[in-house]
Design an enzyme around this catalytic site. Structure first.
Site: not given
Ligand code: MRU
Length: 373
Positions: A50-52, A93, A213, A254, A264-265
């Site tokens: 996970r994470g963009a 996603r 996270q 994201d 973002n999250k």
């Molecule tokens: O649902 P996730 O854990 O994939 O969400 C991740 C985030 O929102 C991060 O803050 C974002 O992807 C930046 S990662 C460098």
């Protein structure tokens, strides 16, 4: 930079895609080895990775994995089978721009290499694979995407370091670290760079409900690195700011629209409002591959909604009554007016963001390709 090497989130090894299983952290460190591209699709959906940026790199490697085993006897057949693989990744996603950016790049690589092949390879002799070279070209492109991500994060870390004052107390949300990328991290990349210069007094990591996270991943990364870290629950951030304990907020992204609005999250928007109310700078750190200049503003960013169990349960234990209605958006959008600067590998973009984003996303740059049909 040792920290780039020590946490390996997503990589290619011996003909397989290897993922550090982020569902198991911080209790267990284990790898998931994907030998079929469908395992990589599933791993993106279930947050193993996970994470963009990490999702983008995993998709690129997964597509290369799929391309290695697809069967085709003409370029047209190869292109069609390749497109089917890409579509499965595109449906995994919806919010992270890096996913679609990586798919587009893999598709461009495939199209370019296919165009160089004769339409009907001759002779189609048994045992000879007319696409052997193309398959390896795709693996090399996917590996390069991962390497470029690490390099971009190191550059944006250096660019953002100039914004961090000595003795900084920094609040971050979710995990935008090595785990969320191919290495080094975005928001945590800036923090790593500033820590290396001795500027970071303390990082406050938001727990980040509902998937935690911050508690599971950011706290784990910072502890490993020896960067002072204090974990708080999300609802403590306002009080912490009110007490004068936060000098700046820095988060990842994201997807960033052309005007700077940033997905973002979930919870990021609330933090940005709090930061403005307390006159604290609010920074977004992201590689150019997160920017989506095809969207004029954040209103058009697709926001993923995830399973209600993430909200009704904690660590597998039910915490809410059976039958309760749940709303579980995984992301929110912070309006550009609340953002002090966007930190990229091309430098720090200041408001008004539209002009800076347009410059950074000039045609020769990494962002700005057309969306997947
Ligand atoms: O649902 P996730 O854990 O994939 O969400 C991740 C985030 O929102 C991060 O803050 C974002 O992807 C930046 S990662 C460098």
């Amino acid at each position: 930079m040792p920290s780039v090497k020590t946490i390996r989130t997503v990589f290619w090894e011996d003909g397989a895609v290897v993922l550090l299983d982020q569902r198991a952290l911080p209790l267990v460190e284990r790898a998931v080895i994907c030998r079929d591209y469908r395992q990589v699709v599933a791993a993106i959906k279930d947050l193993t990775v996970r994470g963009a940026p990490a999702i983008g790199v995993a998709a690129a490697l997964g597509i290369a994995l799929g391309a290695r085993s697809l069967t085709a006897s003409t370029p047209a057949e190869f292109r069609a089978a390749f497109a089917t693989i890409c579509q499965q990744f595109a449906a995994s996603r919806p919010t992270a721009r890096n996913l679609f950016w990586a798919i587009e790049r893999m598709r461009a690589c495939c199209d370019g290499a296919l165009a160089a092949l004769p339409a009907h390879p001759t002779p189609p002799s048994p045992g000879r694979d007319p696409f052997a070279h193309l398959r390896e070209v795709l693996v090399a492109e996917a590996v390069r995407i991962g390497e470029e991500d690490v390099a971009a994060n190191c550059r944006l870390g250096q660019a953002g370091c100039g914004l961090i004052p000595a003795g900084a107390r920094i609040l971050t949300h979710c995990n935008a670290g090595a785990l969320a990328t191919a290495g080094y991290g975005t928001a945590l990349g800036v923090i790593r760079a500033a820590a290396a210069e001795g500027k970071v007094l303390r990082v406050y990591a938001d727990e980040t409900r509902p998937v935690l996270q911050g508690a599971r991943l950011t706290a784990w990364e910072l502890l490993r690195e020896g960067i002072p870290c204090t974990l708080i629950t999300d609802n403590m951030a306002g009080y912490l700011m009110k007490k004068g304990e936060v000098d700046l907020v820095i988060v990842g992204a994201d997807r960033i629209a052309a005007n700077g609005d940033t997905a973002n999250k979930i919870g990021t928007y609330g933090l940005a409002v709090l930061a403005r109310a307390h006159k604290i700078p609010f920074y977004v750190a992201a590689p150019l591959s997160t920017i989506d200049p095809s969207l004029p503003d954040g209103g058009a960013i697709p926001i993923e909604e995830r399973a209600s169990a993430e909200v009704t349960h904690l660590g597998g234990t039910r915490t809410a009554p059976e039958g309760v209605d749940v709303w579980n958006p995984a992301f929110d959008v912070t309006p550009h007016e609340l953002i002090s600067a966007i930190i990229t590998e091309a430098g720090v973009i200041r408001p008004p963001f539209a002009a800076g984003i347009e410059r950074a996303c000039a045609p020769s740059s990494l962002c700005g390709r057309s969306p997947i049909p």
